[in-house]
Design an enzyme around this catalytic site. Structure first.
Site, short mmCIF file in Angstrom:
data_model
loop_
_atom_site.label_atom_id
_atom_site.label_comp_id
_atom_site.label_asym_id
_atom_site.label_seq_id
_atom_site.Cartn_x
_atom_site.Cartn_y
_atom_site.Cartn_z
N HIS A 146 17.41 19.97 -13.83
CA HIS A 146 17.12 19.40 -15.15
C HIS A 146 15.68 19.66 -15.59
O HIS A 146 14.88 18.74 -15.75
CB HIS A 146 17.42 17.90 -15.17
N GLU A 238 25.43 16.61 -26.25
CA GLU A 238 25.03 16.18 -27.59
C GLU A 238 24.35 17.28 -28.38
O GLU A 238 23.59 18.08 -27.82
CB GLU A 238 24.06 14.99 -27.50
#
Length: 369
Positions: A146, A238
């Site tokens: 990440h 998203e």
């Protein structure tokens, strides 16, 4: 059962449109190891980053066709390449034709203590010179997940880029003393603009532009509007419209669940949290993103193109004049490839990077002239 019902409804709501555009896909070049990002040089050449830490040039060969230069660009700084860590984005300076400067984002440090770093450098022939670190995330994090790393220019000449939450202490995405789980905004020399939203907040890192992000993987600026997307966990990917100081919810709101199917939070929305423009559940694993307004595909004009790793596709997301996403198309699934990046080229064609050990640059053009 509630999760399965929500999943079913989400799939129905995200059914792609039936619009068909005829195209053909050409291979520009192969021989790339996990290519990550693509940039077009003013002279018709291309730059491609490879996640293991190489910057490559695609240029015309003796026959005039584009081919991969055998020697990587020299002078790339040391890169931590393990897991999801590696060399990420390449972005040209807006005045590249005159100053030859470019910007790279990459994982820096060791598996036990690493950072997202952004540097600028000058491209001189096949070498980077005058290398300048302009951002190093704080504090150091452990593990190699990440990182985010996508970058874009804002109209005022400042640089915006995202960083993931590190996938360890996910609530750091809500804390202002760390860069984890944030978008940042800086000047090209690394200094902080005086109008950044948290610059006067005690204990806040001044580079922070927005909060509550899990793992941003795409950012595009369209007429001053910032669109960004990020990976959810199991579902909850998203697409967001970024505004200064906004909180996008991770991990206190999400449409996804954990990889173990455990609940992350009971909330899909909360007061003070900016909801996504659209959400992908099941996850498509969004990667690069581009804005298409070229002449070759009139039906795709005014759309965001979202590369998808898990779905092995590109999602076309038409954007209304009010910024509302319309019905989506799923493109290029017939390739069966994880798509890491998507770009609109100077010629109006769509360019793709395939994410594997024998990665390729692909060019998409209309099926007939």
């Amino acid at each position: 059962m509630k999760y399965l019902l929500a999943l079913f409804l989400a799939v129905l709501s995200m059914t792609p449109s039936a619009q068909t555009v005829a195209y053909r896909v050409e291979t520009v070049t192969g021989g790339l190891e996990h290519p990550w990002s693509l940039a077009f040089l003013p002279d018709g050449r291309m730059l491609v980053t490879e996640r293991p830490g190489r910057l490559r040039v695609v240029e015309p060969g003796p026959d005039g066709r584009l081919q991969l230069r055998p020697e990587p660009v020299a002078g790339v700084p040391p890169v931590l390449a393990r897991g999801q860590a590696g060399l990420f984005d390449v972005l040209l300076d807006p005045d590249f034709a005159n100053n030859r400067r470019l910007f790279l984002s990459f994982a820096h440090g060791t598996p036990e203590a690493n950072h997202l770093r952004v540097v600028s450098a000058r491209l001189d022939g096949n070498e980077l010179k005058d290398l300048r670190p302009i951002f190093t995330s704080q504090p150091a994090k452990s593990d190699t997940q990440h990182f985010g790393g996508r970058m874009a220019w804002l109209p005022d000449g400042t640089l915006i880029f995202g960083m993931g939450d590190g996938n360890l202490e996910r609530t750091d995405a809500q804390r202002l003393h760390t860069h984890l789980g944030k978008f940042m905004r800086i000047r090209p020399d690394g200094t902080v603009p005086a109008d950044n939203p948290f610059i006067k907040r005690d204990g806040a890192l001044p580079e922070i532009f927005s909060t509550g992000h899990r793992n941003p993987q795409g950012v595009v600026v369209v007429n001053g509007v910032i669109y960004a997307h990020e990976h959810g966990s199991r579902g909850g990917d998203e697409l967001n419209r970024l505004t200064p100081g906004a909180n996008y919810g991770w991990p206190i709101t999400t449409g996804g669940v954990d990889y173990t199917f455990a609940r992350i939070t009971p909330y899909r929305s909360l007061p003070g949290i900016t909801p996504p423009l659209t959400e992908w559940t099941p996850s498509i694993a969004p990667a690069g993103m581009a804005w298409y307004d070229g002449p070759l595909f009139p039906a795709w004009r005014g759309s965001l193109l979202v590369a998808a790793l898990a779905e092995r596709s590109v999602r076309r997301v038409p954007m209304g004049s009010d910024g509302t996403p319309g019905p989506q198309d799923v493109l290029f699934k017939e390739l069966g490839e994880r798509i890491r990046d998507v770009r609109m080229g100077p010629d109006g064609a769509v360019y793709l990077l395939t994410d594997n050990e024998q990665g390729r640059v692909l060019r998409v053009v209309p099926a007939s002239p």
